[in-house]
Design an enzyme around this catalytic site. Sequence first.
Site, PDB file in Angstrom:
ATOM      1  N   SER A 117      32.011  37.327  39.072  1.00  0.00           N
ATOM      2  CA  SER A 117      31.013  37.839  40.270  1.00  0.00           C
ATOM      3  C   SER A 117      30.643  39.323  39.793  1.00  0.00           C
ATOM      4  O   SER A 117      31.615  39.984  39.304  1.00  0.00           O
ATOM      5  CB  SER A 117      31.664  37.745  41.655  1.00  0.00           C
ATOM      6  OG  SER A 117      31.028  38.421  42.348  1.00  0.00           O
ATOM      7  N   TYR A 141      38.763  39.439  47.621  1.00  0.00           N
ATOM      8  CA  TYR A 141      37.977  38.290  46.936  1.00  0.00           C
ATOM      9  C   TYR A 141      37.526  38.947  45.686  1.00  0.00           C
ATOM     10  O   TYR A 141      37.809  38.172  44.320  1.00  0.00           O
ATOM     11  CB  TYR A 141      36.574  38.105  47.699  1.00  0.00           C
ATOM     12  CG  TYR A 141      35.813  37.424  46.774  1.00  0.00           C
ATOM     13  CD1 TYR A 141      35.785  35.984  46.620  1.00  0.00           C
ATOM     14  CD2 TYR A 141      34.620  38.055  46.273  1.00  0.00           C
ATOM     15  CE1 TYR A 141      35.100  35.264  45.562  1.00  0.00           C
ATOM     16  CE2 TYR A 141      33.450  37.249  45.452  1.00  0.00           C
ATOM     17  CZ  TYR A 141      33.727  36.088  45.309  1.00  0.00           C
ATOM     18  OH  TYR A 141      32.891  35.445  44.493  1.00  0.00           O
ATOM     19  N   LYS A 145      38.525  37.843  41.275  1.00  0.00           N
ATOM     20  CA  LYS A 145      37.607  37.430  40.121  1.00  0.00           C
ATOM     21  C   LYS A 145      37.854  38.473  38.726  1.00  0.00           C
ATOM     22  O   LYS A 145      38.041  38.095  37.779  1.00  0.00           O
ATOM     23  CB  LYS A 145      36.130  37.658  40.379  1.00  0.00           C
ATOM     24  CG  LYS A 145      35.693  36.856  41.434  1.00  0.00           C
ATOM     25  CD  LYS A 145      35.637  35.306  40.836  1.00  0.00           C
ATOM     26  CE  LYS A 145      35.619  34.344  41.851  1.00  0.00           C
ATOM     27  NZ  LYS A 145      35.671  32.749  41.266  1.00  0.00           N
TER      28      LYS A 145
HETATM   29  N1  LIG Z   1      27.756  32.246  46.271  1.00  0.00           N
HETATM   30  C1  LIG Z   1      27.808  33.455  45.743  1.00  0.00           C
HETATM   31  O1  LIG Z   1      27.065  34.405  46.289  1.00  0.00           O
HETATM   32  C2  LIG Z   1      28.619  33.672  44.612  1.00  0.00           C
HETATM   33  C3  LIG Z   1      28.561  35.006  43.845  1.00  0.00           C
HETATM   34  C4  LIG Z   1      29.340  35.251  42.839  1.00  0.00           C
HETATM   35  C5  LIG Z   1      30.145  34.399  42.394  1.00  0.00           C
HETATM   36  N2  LIG Z   1      30.175  33.059  43.041  1.00  0.00           N
HETATM   37  C6  LIG Z   1      31.483  32.209  42.701  1.00  0.00           C
HETATM   38  O2  LIG Z   1      30.737  31.001  42.416  1.00  0.00           O
HETATM   39  C7  LIG Z   1      31.557  29.908  42.658  1.00  0.00           C
HETATM   40  C8  LIG Z   1      30.954  29.058  43.541  1.00  0.00           C
HETATM   41  O3  LIG Z   1      30.614  29.413  44.757  1.00  0.00           O
HETATM   42  P1  LIG Z   1      29.752  28.579  45.763  1.00  0.00           P
HETATM   43  O4  LIG Z   1      29.011  29.375  46.572  1.00  0.00           O
HETATM   44  O5  LIG Z   1      29.336  27.500  45.336  1.00  0.00           O
HETATM   45  O6  LIG Z   1      31.123  28.385  46.684  1.00  0.00           O
HETATM   46  P2  LIG Z   1      31.294  27.162  47.766  1.00  0.00           P
HETATM   47  O7  LIG Z   1      32.304  27.527  48.855  1.00  0.00           O
HETATM   48  O8  LIG Z   1      29.995  26.432  48.238  1.00  0.00           O
HETATM   49  O9  LIG Z   1      31.894  26.102  46.681  1.00  0.00           O
HETATM   50  C9  LIG Z   1      33.371  26.226  46.341  1.00  0.00           C
HETATM   51  C10 LIG Z   1      33.763  24.789  46.174  1.00  0.00           C
HETATM   52  O10 LIG Z   1      35.231  24.782  45.677  1.00  0.00           O
HETATM   53  C11 LIG Z   1      35.817  23.868  46.463  1.00  0.00           C
HETATM   54  N3  LIG Z   1      37.365  24.312  46.120  1.00  0.00           N
HETATM   55  C12 LIG Z   1      37.972  25.599  46.985  1.00  0.00           C
HETATM   56  N4  LIG Z   1      39.253  25.719  46.443  1.00  0.00           N
HETATM   57  C13 LIG Z   1      39.481  24.446  45.722  1.00  0.00           C
HETATM   58  C14 LIG Z   1      40.731  23.862  45.211  1.00  0.00           C
HETATM   59  N5  LIG Z   1      41.844  24.722  45.167  1.00  0.00           N
HETATM   60  N6  LIG Z   1      40.735  22.718  44.531  1.00  0.00           N
HETATM   61  C15 LIG Z   1      39.520  21.917  44.639  1.00  0.00           C
HETATM   62  N7  LIG Z   1      38.389  22.532  45.041  1.00  0.00           N
HETATM   63  C16 LIG Z   1      38.285  23.820  45.714  1.00  0.00           C
HETATM   64  C17 LIG Z   1      35.639  23.787  47.903  1.00  0.00           C
HETATM   65  O11 LIG Z   1      35.793  22.706  48.492  1.00  0.00           O
HETATM   66  C18 LIG Z   1      33.916  24.021  47.510  1.00  0.00           C
HETATM   67  O12 LIG Z   1      33.160  22.904  47.400  1.00  0.00           O
HETATM   68  C19 LIG Z   1      32.981  30.697  43.142  1.00  0.00           C
HETATM   69  O13 LIG Z   1      33.845  30.743  42.313  1.00  0.00           O
HETATM   70  C20 LIG Z   1      32.383  31.858  43.601  1.00  0.00           C
HETATM   71  O14 LIG Z   1      33.420  33.030  43.778  1.00  0.00           O
HETATM   72  C21 LIG Z   1      29.547  32.981  43.814  1.00  0.00           C
END
Ligand SMILES: NC(=O)c1ccc[n+]([C@@H]2O[C@H](COP(=O)([O-])OP(=O)(O)OC[C@H]3O[C@@H](n4cnc5c(N)ncnc54)[C@H](O)[C@@H]3O)[C@@H](O)[C@H]2O)c1
Length: 335
Positions: A117, A141, A145
């Site tokens: 991130s 958080y 990362k």
């Molecule tokens: N959405 C954003 O703005 C953003 C920005 C930067 C980075 N990210 C990163 O991108 C990735 C995806 O984000 P997102 O927005 O799709 O989040 P999200 O919450 O929609 O998806 C995360 C998924 O991971 C699953 N999960 C969590 N812990 C788990 C575990 N221990 N075992 C199995 N499954 C598990 C959840 O059920 C969910 O489906 C994350 O790593 C997040 O940190 C997101």
Amino acid sequence: MKVLITGGAGYIGSTIASALEDAGHTPIILDSLLTGPKAFVRDRIFYQADIADKVALKQIFQDHPDIFATIHCAALIVVPDSVSDPYNYYIDNVVKSMELFKTLAELNHPRVVFSSSAAIYDVVPNFMVNEESPLKPLSPYARTKYMMEMVLKDFCKAYGLKAIALRYFNPIGADPKLRTGLHVKNPSHLIGKLVQVALGKEPVFHLTGVDWPTRDGSGIRDYLHVWDLAQAHLKAVLNFDKAIAEGKSDDTDYTVINLGSQQGVTVKEFVAAFESVYGKKIPMEIKPARPGDIAGAYANADKANRLLGWKVEMTTADGIRDALRWGEVRDQILG
Ligand SMILES: NC(=O)c1ccc[n+]([C@@H]2O[C@H](COP(=O)([O-])OP(=O)(O)OC[C@H]3O[C@@H](n4cnc5c(N)ncnc54)[C@H](O)[C@@H]3O)[C@@H](O)[C@H]2O)c1
């Protein structure tokens, strides 16, 4: 090509799965459904399990020995929750990710694309950051990362993993074909709040922080369409070995790549863009900055262009339009 996507029932993982499928590849989903909805798995090959479940991982690779790479999206992602409950964040995002990476190394499936991130960057005077810019993760958080980037590099050096850490800026929008989008009911980030007001679910938008040293005093961000973000993952997988060879800075098979639009957009500019796509004014109140807020950053994404042949194709307006379109169908798809 088969690609394992952890967190493939989530917002970004499910969009990546659609991008892979549309390009003729086969996503395999590993998700515990901790936060992601089952509906986002669609008819894909699916293992409902935790990322730290070694038995499940062994089974997946036994069933699909031809998996080319693992895209690790699974995580807990809500910044304020990470402040009130850091234990769960460090367990899920750090401890369990370490177990996943160690198992991948043991099973000799070394290619990893990691969802990192832009939240780990420090603020720099002109707000544009490249991969060498100083880091200063401010929330638990963001620290998960930051820690996982370091862990991953050490694992690459010691256990033969090969990894690309992708530092996402601010994804917006939904799958343009509306297969998936944001699943959370009460989103806490800017575009989610604006859509809530537009759909009449919230009365007023709170613009928090107008005293930052930016051109109009509001915070600055870098928004990219989630479909562009998904395309970057497709390109990271397709160009994986070349990207590592050309991107690594020493003898470790590890590289970091920013994914952003290269354009800083202030919160006030974003609200104006939203109103123009939506066609109406959004009722707004100015509030003080929240604890932990920062002026912000936007990406220098030259490395993504050079190593992956990727740059954003879609505009902020496209992202806003698709977020609004998704907002209208979300409840029918997810209930
Ligand atoms: N959405 C954003 O703005 C953003 C920005 C930067 C980075 N990210 C990163 O991108 C990735 C995806 O984000 P997102 O927005 O799709 O989040 P999200 O919450 O929609 O998806 C995360 C998924 O991971 C699953 N999960 C969590 N812990 C788990 C575990 N221990 N075992 C199995 N499954 C598990 C959840 O059920 C969910 O489906 C994350 O790593 C997040 O940190 C997101």
